[in-house]
Design a protein around this motif. Structure first.
Motif, PDB file in Angstrom:
ATOM      1  N   UNK A  21      39.608 -19.889 101.027  1.00  0.00           N
ATOM      2  CA  UNK A  21      38.276 -19.976 101.629  1.00  0.00           C
ATOM      3  C   UNK A  21      38.201 -19.131 102.895  1.00  0.00           C
ATOM      4  N   UNK A  22      39.219 -19.223 103.699  1.00  0.00           N
ATOM      5  CA  UNK A  22      39.270 -18.449 104.933  1.00  0.00           C
ATOM      6  C   UNK A  22      39.220 -16.956 104.627  1.00  0.00           C
ATOM      7  N   UNK A  23      40.013 -16.510 103.652  1.00  0.00           N
ATOM      8  CA  UNK A  23      40.064 -15.090 103.297  1.00  0.00           C
ATOM      9  C   UNK A  23      38.740 -14.616 102.700  1.00  0.00           C
ATOM     10  N   UNK A  24      38.093 -15.442 101.892  1.00  0.00           N
ATOM     11  CA  UNK A  24      36.798 -15.074 101.316  1.00  0.00           C
ATOM     12  C   UNK A  24      35.783 -14.835 102.419  1.00  0.00           C
ATOM     13  N   UNK A  25      35.760 -15.716 103.388  1.00  0.00           N
ATOM     14  CA  UNK A  25      34.773 -15.598 104.449  1.00  0.00           C
ATOM     15  C   UNK A  25      35.027 -14.389 105.339  1.00  0.00           C
ATOM     16  N   UNK A  26      36.283 -14.079 105.557  1.00  0.00           N
ATOM     17  CA  UNK A  26      36.607 -12.935 106.415  1.00  0.00           C
ATOM     18  C   UNK A  26      36.375 -11.617 105.679  1.00  0.00           C
ATOM     19  N   UNK A  27      36.757 -11.551 104.411  1.00  0.00           N
ATOM     20  CA  UNK A  27      36.661 -10.296 103.662  1.00  0.00           C
ATOM     21  C   UNK A  27      35.343 -10.130 102.924  1.00  0.00           C
ATOM     22  N   UNK A  28      34.692 -11.236 102.545  1.00  0.00           N
ATOM     23  CA  UNK A  28      33.478 -11.154 101.745  1.00  0.00           C
ATOM     24  C   UNK A  28      33.749 -10.692 100.327  1.00  0.00           C
ATOM     25  N   UNK A  29      34.995 -10.778  99.893  1.00  0.00           N
ATOM     26  CA  UNK A  29      35.389 -10.252  98.579  1.00  0.00           C
ATOM     27  C   UNK A  29      36.383 -11.216  97.957  1.00  0.00           C
ATOM     28  N   UNK A  30      35.978 -11.850  96.844  1.00  0.00           N
ATOM     29  CA  UNK A  30      36.848 -12.872  96.270  1.00  0.00           C
ATOM     30  C   UNK A  30      38.129 -12.293  95.690  1.00  0.00           C
ATOM     31  N   UNK A  31      38.069 -11.056  95.176  1.00  0.00           N
ATOM     32  CA  UNK A  31      39.285 -10.438  94.653  1.00  0.00           C
ATOM     33  C   UNK A  31      40.258 -10.124  95.774  1.00  0.00           C
ATOM     34  N   UNK A  32      39.747  -9.563  96.847  1.00  0.00           N
ATOM     35  CA  UNK A  32      40.597  -9.284  98.012  1.00  0.00           C
ATOM     36  C   UNK A  32      41.171 -10.577  98.576  1.00  0.00           C
ATOM     37  N   UNK A  33      40.371 -11.642  98.542  1.00  0.00           N
ATOM     38  CA  UNK A  33      40.842 -12.931  99.061  1.00  0.00           C
ATOM     39  C   UNK A  33      42.023 -13.453  98.251  1.00  0.00           C
ATOM     40  N   UNK A  34      41.986 -13.256  96.945  1.00  0.00           N
ATOM     41  CA  UNK A  34      43.119 -13.664  96.107  1.00  0.00           C
ATOM     42  C   UNK A  34      44.385 -12.915  96.507  1.00  0.00           C
TER      43      UNK A  34
END
Length: 206
Positions: free
Chosen positions: A30-43
């Protein structure tokens, strides 16, 4: 987390580390999604975060409560490295077609930011903050850490977290006011109806 579990992780117990992943992977995501705005990058950020956590597991303090601040501190460093890599390739990326933001973020992933448009708008506003202020804001507001946990994650004093978060909120309010004065279609960064999104965990419980 119990001290015995900490000891097992420090010793390289894969079962204990797997439990750590099961407990905190969603928070990191969740933290990574919010910072990057990209669910693939967050994974990718989640994968890199836990790979690095395994590599430096011996650095875990023998005593303590949740390992969430430690993991989010690692995630913050991973995100910093990713941002540096992105800047190195900025010239090449500018020659590529613009990438659309995925429009179907679920409420579970973005919390109070109801859709991808709002997430992208919020990231535009956050992108105008200094890096130190942005990291404190995302950890305290989006990841839900309190002042002490954010200080642990970033390796700074608790007072530094408080002052950075205060400056971040002040600057975001000014940015919001500026955006509202722009023509229709802009100015939806973080308005008054988003007030809960800029209220930190500790203030909500004060």
């Amino acid at each position: 987390m119990e001290l015995s579990a900490r000891a097992r992780i420090r010793a390289g117990d894969p079962v204990a580390f797997g439990d750590l992943f099961d407990e905190h992977a969603r928070v990191v995501y969740r933290y990574a999604v919010r910072v990057t705005g990209d669910w693939t990058a967050a994974e990718d950020i989640v994968s890199l975060t836990f790979l690095e956590a395994w590599r430096v597991r011996a650095r875990i303090r023998p005593e303590g409560e949740s390992l969430r601040p430690w993991l989010l501190g690692i995630a913050t460093n991973v995100l910093r490295n990713a941002a540096r890599s992105a800047r190195r390739h900025e010239a090449a990326m500018k020659r590529m077609p613009g990438r659309e933001v995925v429009p179907d973020f679920s409420d579970e992933l973005v919390g109070r930011l109801a859709d991808a448009e709002e997430l992208a708008a919020a990231r535009v506003a956050l992108g105008r903050l200094r890096k130190a202020e942005r990291e404190v804001f995302t950890l305290c507001v989006w990841a839900g850490l309190n002042y002490a946990e954010a200080a642990e994650a970033l390796g700074v004093a608790e007072g530094t977290v408080r002052s950075r978060l205060s400056r971040a909120r002040t600057r975001l309010r000014k940015l919001t006011e500026t955006e509202r004065e722009l023509p229709s279609g802009r100015g939806q960064l973080i308005g008054d109806d988003r007030a809960p999104a800029v209220r930190s965990k500790q203030e909500r419980h004060s």
